[in-house]
Design a protein around this motif. Structure first.
Motif, PDB file in Angstrom:
ATOM      1  N   LEU A 249     -22.501  31.396  27.678  1.00  0.00           N
ATOM      2  CA  LEU A 249     -23.702  30.830  28.258  1.00  0.00           C
ATOM      3  C   LEU A 249     -24.827  31.837  28.212  1.00  0.00           C
ATOM      4  CD1 LEU A 249     -22.161  28.760  31.078  1.00  0.00           C
ATOM      5  CD2 LEU A 249     -23.620  27.912  29.283  1.00  0.00           C
ATOM      6  N   GLY A 250     -24.861  32.625  27.176  1.00  0.00           N
ATOM      7  CA  GLY A 250     -26.063  33.397  27.031  1.00  0.00           C
ATOM      8  C   GLY A 250     -25.884  34.863  26.831  1.00  0.00           C
ATOM      9  N   MET A 251     -26.948  35.555  27.046  1.00  0.00           N
ATOM     10  CA  MET A 251     -26.964  36.984  26.805  1.00  0.00           C
ATOM     11  C   MET A 251     -27.830  37.625  27.856  1.00  0.00           C
ATOM     12  SD  MET A 251     -29.667  36.770  23.771  1.00  0.00           S
ATOM     13  CE  MET A 251     -29.051  35.204  23.315  1.00  0.00           C
ATOM     14  N   PRO A 252     -27.669  38.916  28.068  1.00  0.00           N
ATOM     15  CA  PRO A 252     -28.569  39.533  29.015  1.00  0.00           C
ATOM     16  C   PRO A 252     -29.949  39.657  28.404  1.00  0.00           C
ATOM     17  CG  PRO A 252     -27.205  41.181  27.989  1.00  0.00           C
ATOM     18  CD  PRO A 252     -26.778  39.862  27.448  1.00  0.00           C
TER      19      PRO A 252
ATOM     20  N   TRP B  19     -28.572  29.576  33.119  1.00  0.00           N
ATOM     21  CA  TRP B  19     -27.226  29.919  32.662  1.00  0.00           C
ATOM     22  C   TRP B  19     -26.340  28.705  32.408  1.00  0.00           C
ATOM     23  CZ3 TRP B  19     -26.853  34.464  30.715  1.00  0.00           C
ATOM     24  CH2 TRP B  19     -27.608  35.520  31.228  1.00  0.00           C
ATOM     25  N   GLY B  20     -26.753  27.528  32.848  1.00  0.00           N
ATOM     26  CA  GLY B  20     -26.013  26.319  32.510  1.00  0.00           C
ATOM     27  C   GLY B  20     -24.887  25.981  33.468  1.00  0.00           C
ATOM     28  N   ALA B  21     -24.058  25.021  33.063  1.00  0.00           N
ATOM     29  CA  ALA B  21     -23.007  24.483  33.928  1.00  0.00           C
ATOM     30  C   ALA B  21     -22.082  25.589  34.398  1.00  0.00           C
ATOM     31  CB  ALA B  21     -22.208  23.438  33.169  1.00  0.00           C
ATOM     32  N   ASP B  22     -21.516  25.388  35.567  1.00  0.00           N
ATOM     33  CA  ASP B  22     -20.578  26.278  36.248  1.00  0.00           C
ATOM     34  C   ASP B  22     -21.274  27.360  37.075  1.00  0.00           C
ATOM     35  OD1 ASP B  22     -18.578  24.810  34.955  1.00  0.00           O
ATOM     36  OD2 ASP B  22     -18.648  26.149  33.243  1.00  0.00           O
ATOM     37  N   ALA B  23     -22.565  27.603  36.820  1.00  0.00           N
ATOM     38  CA  ALA B  23     -23.312  28.553  37.652  1.00  0.00           C
ATOM     39  C   ALA B  23     -23.869  27.794  38.857  1.00  0.00           C
ATOM     40  CB  ALA B  23     -24.432  29.192  36.852  1.00  0.00           C
ATOM     41  N   ALA B  24     -23.003  27.058  39.552  1.00  0.00           N
ATOM     42  CA  ALA B  24     -23.469  26.143  40.588  1.00  0.00           C
ATOM     43  C   ALA B  24     -23.686  26.854  41.923  1.00  0.00           C
ATOM     44  CB  ALA B  24     -22.467  25.006  40.758  1.00  0.00           C
ATOM     45  N   ASN B  25     -22.792  27.775  42.260  1.00  0.00           N
ATOM     46  CA  ASN B  25     -22.929  28.493  43.534  1.00  0.00           C
ATOM     47  C   ASN B  25     -23.173  29.980  43.344  1.00  0.00           C
ATOM     48  OD1 ASN B  25     -22.612  26.205  44.971  1.00  0.00           O
ATOM     49  ND2 ASN B  25     -20.612  26.698  45.837  1.00  0.00           N
TER      50      ASN B  25
ATOM     51  N   ALA C 139     -18.764  18.472  29.799  1.00  0.00           N
ATOM     52  CA  ALA C 139     -19.654  18.044  30.885  1.00  0.00           C
ATOM     53  C   ALA C 139     -20.563  16.897  30.474  1.00  0.00           C
ATOM     54  CB  ALA C 139     -20.482  19.230  31.369  1.00  0.00           C
ATOM     55  N   GLY C 140     -20.484  16.448  29.223  1.00  0.00           N
ATOM     56  CA  GLY C 140     -21.380  15.392  28.763  1.00  0.00           C
ATOM     57  C   GLY C 140     -22.815  15.899  28.766  1.00  0.00           C
ATOM     58  N   PHE C 141     -23.759  15.005  29.082  1.00  0.00           N
ATOM     59  CA  PHE C 141     -25.154  15.427  29.163  1.00  0.00           C
ATOM     60  C   PHE C 141     -25.455  15.855  30.588  1.00  0.00           C
ATOM     61  CE2 PHE C 141     -29.578  14.640  30.208  1.00  0.00           C
ATOM     62  CZ  PHE C 141     -30.208  15.412  29.237  1.00  0.00           C
ATOM     63  N   GLN C 142     -26.097  16.989  30.736  1.00  0.00           N
ATOM     64  CA  GLN C 142     -26.475  17.462  32.063  1.00  0.00           C
ATOM     65  C   GLN C 142     -27.878  18.049  32.021  1.00  0.00           C
ATOM     66  OE1 GLN C 142     -24.866  17.181  34.901  1.00  0.00           O
ATOM     67  NE2 GLN C 142     -22.975  16.354  34.034  1.00  0.00           N
TER      68      GLN C 142
ATOM     69  N   ALA D 274     -36.266  27.560  47.340  1.00  0.00           N
ATOM     70  CA  ALA D 274     -35.852  27.011  46.049  1.00  0.00           C
ATOM     71  C   ALA D 274     -35.102  25.713  46.245  1.00  0.00           C
ATOM     72  CB  ALA D 274     -34.963  28.001  45.307  1.00  0.00           C
ATOM     73  N   ILE D 275     -35.195  24.863  45.255  1.00  0.00           N
ATOM     74  CA  ILE D 275     -34.420  23.625  45.240  1.00  0.00           C
ATOM     75  C   ILE D 275     -33.856  23.468  43.828  1.00  0.00           C
ATOM     76  CG2 ILE D 275     -36.529  22.259  44.876  1.00  0.00           C
ATOM     77  CD1 ILE D 275     -35.163  20.067  46.560  1.00  0.00           C
ATOM     78  N   SER D 276     -32.551  23.184  43.731  1.00  0.00           N
ATOM     79  CA  SER D 276     -31.902  23.198  42.413  1.00  0.00           C
ATOM     80  C   SER D 276     -30.798  22.149  42.329  1.00  0.00           C
ATOM     81  CB  SER D 276     -31.233  24.552  42.137  1.00  0.00           C
ATOM     82  OG  SER D 276     -31.986  25.617  42.600  1.00  0.00           O
ATOM     83  N   ARG D 277     -30.518  21.766  41.100  1.00  0.00           N
ATOM     84  CA  ARG D 277     -29.360  20.916  40.817  1.00  0.00           C
ATOM     85  C   ARG D 277     -28.500  21.644  39.789  1.00  0.00           C
ATOM     86  NH1 ARG D 277     -27.262  17.362  36.979  1.00  0.00           N
ATOM     87  NH2 ARG D 277     -26.330  15.448  37.821  1.00  0.00           N
ATOM     88  N   ALA D 278     -27.185  21.632  40.021  1.00  0.00           N
ATOM     89  CA  ALA D 278     -26.290  22.296  39.065  1.00  0.00           C
ATOM     90  C   ALA D 278     -25.010  21.487  38.949  1.00  0.00           C
ATOM     91  CB  ALA D 278     -25.972  23.712  39.530  1.00  0.00           C
ATOM     92  N   ALA D 279     -24.357  21.598  37.802  1.00  0.00           N
ATOM     93  CA  ALA D 279     -23.121  20.846  37.562  1.00  0.00           C
ATOM     94  C   ALA D 279     -21.976  21.795  37.237  1.00  0.00           C
ATOM     95  CB  ALA D 279     -23.326  19.876  36.400  1.00  0.00           C
ATOM     96  N   VAL D 280     -20.767  21.320  37.484  1.00  0.00           N
ATOM     97  CA  VAL D 280     -19.569  22.082  37.133  1.00  0.00           C
ATOM     98  C   VAL D 280     -18.812  21.275  36.087  1.00  0.00           C
ATOM     99  CG1 VAL D 280     -17.444  23.117  37.995  1.00  0.00           C
ATOM    100  CG2 VAL D 280     -19.453  22.990  39.482  1.00  0.00           C
TER     101      VAL D 280
END
Lengths: 190, 679
Positions: B17-20, B158-164, B400-403, B423-429
């Protein structure tokens, strides 16, 4: 004063609420405007290089007429170079124009006033450090002076700040005079 | 395996999910050239994980904490998961010699699936079972520069799984690890050895290579009896950093490792294992990564590619996960008010599962893809005062399909000593392969002389869990030596993992027995909230003190009909209090102390099947632990240290049997000595 009031917080329970207010409140005495600044660590080190010259006196012979320029040398390539290039441009130290020079080895280092030792230059520096100290060269690197017996100034990272270390013993034996103001800011090793 | 760490399907996969962010030179800051030496010593060095670009911790509109190189050197903790105890608000509990439950903002378990963990931007989160295999992350601490921890959603970049939360472990550059170094360490909980060499190629490239060995000794039962438990790993790795020009850095890194893991499985597992349920498995893997970083005048860009291969054998099952990942990102500043980062990623993974006898999966091969892109813009509303950040990641993938995972943040910094943010956010696992396809046979004893069995079943219709989070925080400096940092959060988690009980079926063949299906589902929702506070005081350069207190609680509710039990339970103490101190009391000497109190974790309603229900005990008593270390520099090159961990009691338990299958052990008191050389 801040420290004193904090201690009072601890000693006087009745003052606790006021202290909580002090912690969370937005004191009017705070300086408005200036934001806490941040920068790349190499940029901070490059800016510190020139600043060091304001607090350190080189041996008199190193600043005589045979040294018309103030030479800042970087041994090996180091990420501070582009910053140093920018900050040292058109600067002078004791009426001498500052010149930045990149060295591949130590053969020309004796003429330098400041020698910034990059990570790749560490090894060759350690081998000839004693000679350079005699030649009135102020050795600086990103490593703490506690990790080298010959280096005079270290600019190591300490948490999220670049700190200044000074090996006063080596500095004095090399004939440098270090201002007490710098020693106040730095961690000093004898 | 989510439901039983002793069960198989514990395979490793490094999803990407990325790079520094760019660590190479940023654009020169002209102001610094005019700054005083005093202000330069006060200037903070930037962190990179939060927004995938360098930024200041103070001005970050989120809950961020950094474990620095100094913290690592001073601490009595000797592994990455243990070091994370230093992070305020993070829940760290050791389950046995090689297993930890680590989470931010609740739902802690051995497979805490809402915390994303990266090493230099390369994900080490397993898509096979969700969660992080801490027993494979035994990087030598001497190679770690710092660990950046975000509590709260980081999914917008960072995408899915970075929910908490997100943890980014940043390793040291080759230029910082030049010369020879070696260390050796021994104590009750294990032994370690490490050797490294760093050198240069020409004047613009540096390399560094290392080898390390690790042995973890078994933990204990409540009466001090050591059980079949532990781990041994050999690892070697290296990196090459080539500063091609002042604006271009090219680096390559990689590692290889292999070793064994020992465990005592719970009785009742319908898989053939060794006598006394003792199982000796193996782990092996490695990665190869290459990255190009460009720091231009108007933008910074980076391109990264890596290949990762992980395998694991235990309890008769063998799993192998391979991943190929390409990632690009760009950081531009369009106009004076905008600071924009965008990026995109393509990822392909292949997971093989095979078994000696019982395959614990519906299929033996899974191929997954992930395509994603993100954009995040910092908009300056009032220069140096008010900044609004808006960003989102959009992703399409097999699991995760489309998120869409948007986030909006606002930070107000009225002066240099005060910051307040919201802050207000939505995240998926993303569902793991196990969530979708696991099959675990269980023997649950007898009832009226008839054997009862169960099948633990993944659900192809399992949907991604979704977290909607509201956060706020403030930071305050008092004088030059006291800082406070407080964050509040309210999370609404939908589709929390549940287990549904099917009707008992009488099966006449091969022998008469009753079977119950246990099907994974999304049958719960949860509301959770908490306060995380940190107070730091540096009375002198040589002394630093940090106190933190965290309060957290959750309310879970069944959201679907039927007889359900919650699987992804809250499992988090309500109160956590920690003090840490580091003191360099004489030249060459330093000492550190860590004291923490963790309140009890009450029983969670667990599923009940036959006699198994009677053995379920999820409660963990409150405990206090004290860890101390003293170290001394001998000459210029040698540092020796002695440390004690968990000194207060002979042993204590940190995590309960939250699933009805776990076999948690007691953490013993340990003394250790270490010697390190730097040449």
């Amino acid at each position: 004063m801040r420290q004193a009031s904090l201690l009072q917080c601890l000693r006087k329970p009745s003052a606790f609420l006021l202290c909580v207010a002090a912690i969370f409140g937005n004191s009017a005495t705070e300086k408005l405007g200036a934001q806490s600044s941040s920068a790349d660590e190499y940029s901070i080190r490059a800016a510190m290089l020139l600043n060091l010259t304001k607090f350190i006196d080189w041996p008199a012979w190193k600043m005589d007429s045979s040294h018309p320029q103030f030479l800042v040398c970087i041994l090996g390539h180091d990420p501070i170079e582009p910053y140093a290039d920018r900050y040292l441009q058109n600067q002078s130290v004791m009426a001498r124009p500052v010149q930045l020079k990149t060295l591949k080895d130590l053969s020309d280092a004796a003429g330098c006033h400041i020698l910034y030792v990059s990570a790749s230059g560490k090894r060759s520096f350690e081998a000839d450090a004693a000679e350079l100290t005699k030649a009135g060269v102020l050795s600086v690197s990103e490593r703490s002076v506690s990790r080298s017996s010959a280096q005079i100034v270290g600019l190591p990272l300490d948490n999220d700040h670049v700190q200044i270390d000074v090996n006063l013993g080596v500095a004095q034996s090399a004939g440098f005079a270090v201002s007490s103001k710098l020693l106040h800011l730095a961690t000093v090793t004898q | 395996m989510r439901y039983n760490y002793n069960l198989p399907i514990l395979a490793m996969l490094l999803s990407a999910l990325g790079m520094p962010c760019l660590s190479a030179a940023q654009l020169p800051d002209a102001d610094l050239g005019q700054a005083s030496l005093e202000s330069l010593t006060q200037t903070t060095v930037q962190v990179s994980t939060f927004a995938r670009r360098n930024s200041t911790l103070w001005n970050t509109p989120g809950a961020v904490y950094v474990i620095s190189r100094d913290d690592i050197e001073r601490s009595s903790f000797t592994s990455i998961p243990e070091l994370l105890r230093l992070v305020p608000g993070l829940q760290v509990a050791q389950i046995n010699a090689s297993t930890w439950a680590i989470s931010a903002r609740g739902f802690d378990s051995i497979y805490a699936d809402k915390l994303l963990v990266l090493i230099d931007g390369r994900t080490v989160y397993s898509e096979l079972y969700s969660g992080v295999p801490w027993d494979q992350i035994d990087l030598p601490l001497s190679n770690i520069e710092r660990i950046e921890v975000i509590r709260g959603p980081g999914a917008a970049v960072w995408g899915a799984d970075a929910a908490n939360g997100v943890i980014n472990i940043i390793t040291r550059r080759a230029r910082s690890t030049q010369g020879e170094a070696a260390s050796t360490q021994a104590g009750r909980i294990g032994e370690k050895g490490f050797a490294r060499y760093g050198g240069t190629i020409g004047d613009r490239a540096q390399y560094s290579a290392y080898a390390s060995a690790l042995n973890r000794e078994p933990f204990e039962t409540s009466d001090g009896h050591r059980v079949y438990d532990g781990e041994g790993i050999l690892r070697t790795g290296g990196r090459l950093d080539w500063q091609k020009s002042w604006s271009d850095l090219i680096l390559a890194s990689g590692d290889l490792y292999g070793g064994h893991i020992k465990q005592t499985a719970r009785a009742g597992l319908g898989v053939p294992i060794g006598p006394n349920n003792e199982d000796r498995g193996s782990i092996a893997g490695g990665y190869l990564l290459s990255r190009w970083e460009h720091a231009g005048k108007t933008h910074d860009a980076a391109f990264q590619a890596y290949f990762d291969d992980e395998s694991r054998q235990e309890l008769g099952n063998y799993t192998r996960s391979r991943a190929l990942d390409f990632d690009v990102q760009d950081h531009i500043r369009p106009g004076s008010r905008n600071d924009l980062v965008w990026g995109s990623e393509v990822r392909y993974t292949s997971d093989h599962i095979s078994a000696r006898s019982v395959l614990l999966s519906r299929a033996d091969l899974y191929r997954n893809y992930l395509l994603d892109g993100f954009v995040q813009d910092d908009v300056t509303l009032l220069p140096d005062r008010l900044t609004f950040t808006l960003g989102s990641k959009l992703q399409q993938g097999t699991l995760a399909g489309f998120q869409a995972q948007p986030s909006a943040r606002l930070i107000w910094t009225p002066n240099s000593r005060f910051a307040i943010w919201g802050a207000i956010s939505r995240a998926a696992v993303a569902p793991s392969i196990e969530d979708l396809a696991v099959i675990v046979p269980l023997n649950l004893g007898e009832s009226n002389g008839i054997p009862i069995t169960a099948e633990f079943l993944g659900n192809p219709a399992f949907k991604p869990e979704v977290v909607n989070a509201v956060e706020a925080g403030l930071r305050r400096k008092i004088g030059s030596r006291f800082t406070t940092d407080i964050a509040l959060f309210l999370n609404k988690t939908e589709r929390v993992q549940s287990l549904a009980f099917g009707n008992p079926d009488f099966v006449p063949m091969p022998a008469p027995h009753v079977n119950v299906d246990l099907l994974i589902g999304n049958g719960f929702r949860a509301r959770s909230g908490g306060v995380e506070s940190t107070f730091s005081w540096n009375p002198a350069r040589s002394l630093s003190l940090v106190t933190s207190y965290t309060w957290a609680n959750a309310h879970t509710q069944q959201s679907e009909p039927g007889q359900l039990a919650i699987l992804d339970a809250w499992n988090t103490p309500r109160h956590t209090l920690a003090h840490s101190a580091a003191w360099s009391f004489a030249p060459g000497w330093s000492t550190s102390a860590f004291l923490s109190y963790t309140s009890e974790v009450p029983d969670v309603p667990s599923f009940t099947i036959g006699d198994a229900a009677n053995t379920t005990n999820t409660a963990v008593k409150s405990y206090t632990r004290v860890d101390l270390k003293v170290s001394r520099l001998v000459g210029d090159r040698v540092r020796i240290s002695a440390a004690g961990t968990n000194l207060l009691t002979p042993r204590h338990s940190e995590f309960g049997d939250s699933t009805g299958f776990d076999a948690p052990l007691f953490v013993p008191r340990s003394l250790s000595v270490k010697a390190g050389w730097n040449f």
